[in-house]
Design an enzyme around this catalytic site. Sequence first.
Site, PDB file in Angstrom:
ATOM      1  N   CYS A  45      16.015  33.354  76.008  1.00 17.30           N
ATOM      2  CA  CYS A  45      14.968  34.082  76.742  1.00 17.30           C
ATOM      3  C   CYS A  45      13.756  33.178  76.948  1.00 17.30           C
ATOM      4  O   CYS A  45      12.679  33.671  77.284  1.00 17.30           O
ATOM      5  CB  CYS A  45      14.593  35.375  76.015  1.00 17.30           C
ATOM      6  SG  CYS A  45      14.050  35.099  74.339  1.00 17.30           S
ATOM      7  N   GLU A  57      15.965  35.583  81.359  1.00 19.50           N
ATOM      8  CA  GLU A  57      17.022  35.202  80.416  1.00 19.50           C
ATOM      9  C   GLU A  57      17.940  34.167  81.085  1.00 19.50           C
ATOM     10  O   GLU A  57      18.277  34.324  82.264  1.00 19.50           O
ATOM     11  CB  GLU A  57      17.826  36.468  80.064  1.00 19.50           C
ATOM     12  CG  GLU A  57      18.720  36.357  78.884  1.00 19.50           C
ATOM     13  CD  GLU A  57      18.053  36.631  77.538  1.00 19.50           C
ATOM     14  OE1 GLU A  57      16.896  37.079  77.484  1.00 19.50           O
ATOM     15  OE2 GLU A  57      18.726  36.365  76.530  1.00 19.50           O
TER      16      GLU A  57
END
Length: 379
Positions: free
Chosen positions: A338, A371
Amino acid sequence: MKKKNRIHLNRLIEKYRRGDTVPPCPHFGRCGGCLFQDLSYDDQLELKKELVNDALQEIASVDRVNPSPPYRYRSRMDMVTAFGRCGLRRSGSYRVVIDIEFCRIMREKSERLYRAIRPLISDIEDYDYLRHHGYLRYVVLREALFTGQVMLNFVTAAWENRLASVIERIADQADSVSLIHSGGLADLSYGDIFETIKGGYIEESLDGIRFRITPNSFFQSNAEIAVQMYRRIRNEAGGRVLDLCSGVGGISLFIAGSVDRVTGVEMNREAVDAAETNRLINRIENAEFTCAEAKDFLRGRVDDYETIVLDPPRSGMLPDVMERIDRMRAGKIIYLSCNPATFRDDVRNLHGYRVESVEAYDMFPQTPHVELLGILKAE
Ligand SMILES: C[S@@+](CC[C@H](N)C(=O)[O-])C[C@H]1O[C@@H](n2cnc3c(N)ncnc32)[C@H](O)[C@@H]1O
């Protein structure tokens, strides 16, 4: 966020703000939760593509960011209770909390429950996290997308239940209600569960695999995107698999049916116990879970893994963990991240691999976060 990154982000926001998108949330502009509501969703995706490619530098590039539903996607919200307010921190300020009545990124049922709780806790002493004094620190709401189950956690600075009359009035709207103690100086919305009023867990279901989510354990915040990424990992993984930072077993159990064996390694004991329960619920025989720090698990390890899956927190992996992984010579590394900057730095520490592909997914619409899913092959 570092000053240099903030300046870069503001420059991109200016570039993509066209002045014709009306933010749907009355708190937009003050609340630190969403930064992009005044950009069209297509422009948000373009902005993120640029952010990712700037961060990745020469490592790789993405040609698109896979979209999510732009609102009502978030399965977890941690509402701060401090200074007579209940809500989120003001944009750019850790010291200021603003009252939040509505939240458009939260899922509907948990937002309804949150709105019911707000007036009920107005007489409960909150917690001043600057002077470290008081009682109620956080109200945490979690909602599973595919089962609709709702979890409510009250995080308190004392081992006392002063919330009985509040809970009595809203308990029927939640599947799980817990009291969690977080007594230290650190501003944490998790800690020791000292009273389980109801349930103790909720369940999510991804492509027929059931996951029990306990109050302190991590689960992906956007299940619609998580399931897309997990399917992609299932298509790529094979043979003996090591799943580092395995949480409640999300990836391990999702891919177990198409690999020989999978070993999940996770340092949070509660998550490891939940992963083992999830394994049993789903009657999966070829998965195992170990509670350990990644660096301790890898010390002196000679096992042969064909695939290594990495899914660390934002801070990424330690350089010596990446060096050990590099030396293990698995055929393929699948890296979920992330944080594009730590992804880039970690990938640079893998000298025996080439990046086959990197894909970006919009796990967190309305925010600058994104992400990445990287596939690396041994050279
Ligand atoms: C982003 S979550 C990934 C969870 C899981 N892969 C999933 O899909 O639900 C990161 C997880 O790594 C764990 N973790 C963080 N640092 C770790 C470390 N040094 N060693 C082992 N686990 C770690 C955290 O407790 C957390 O559960």
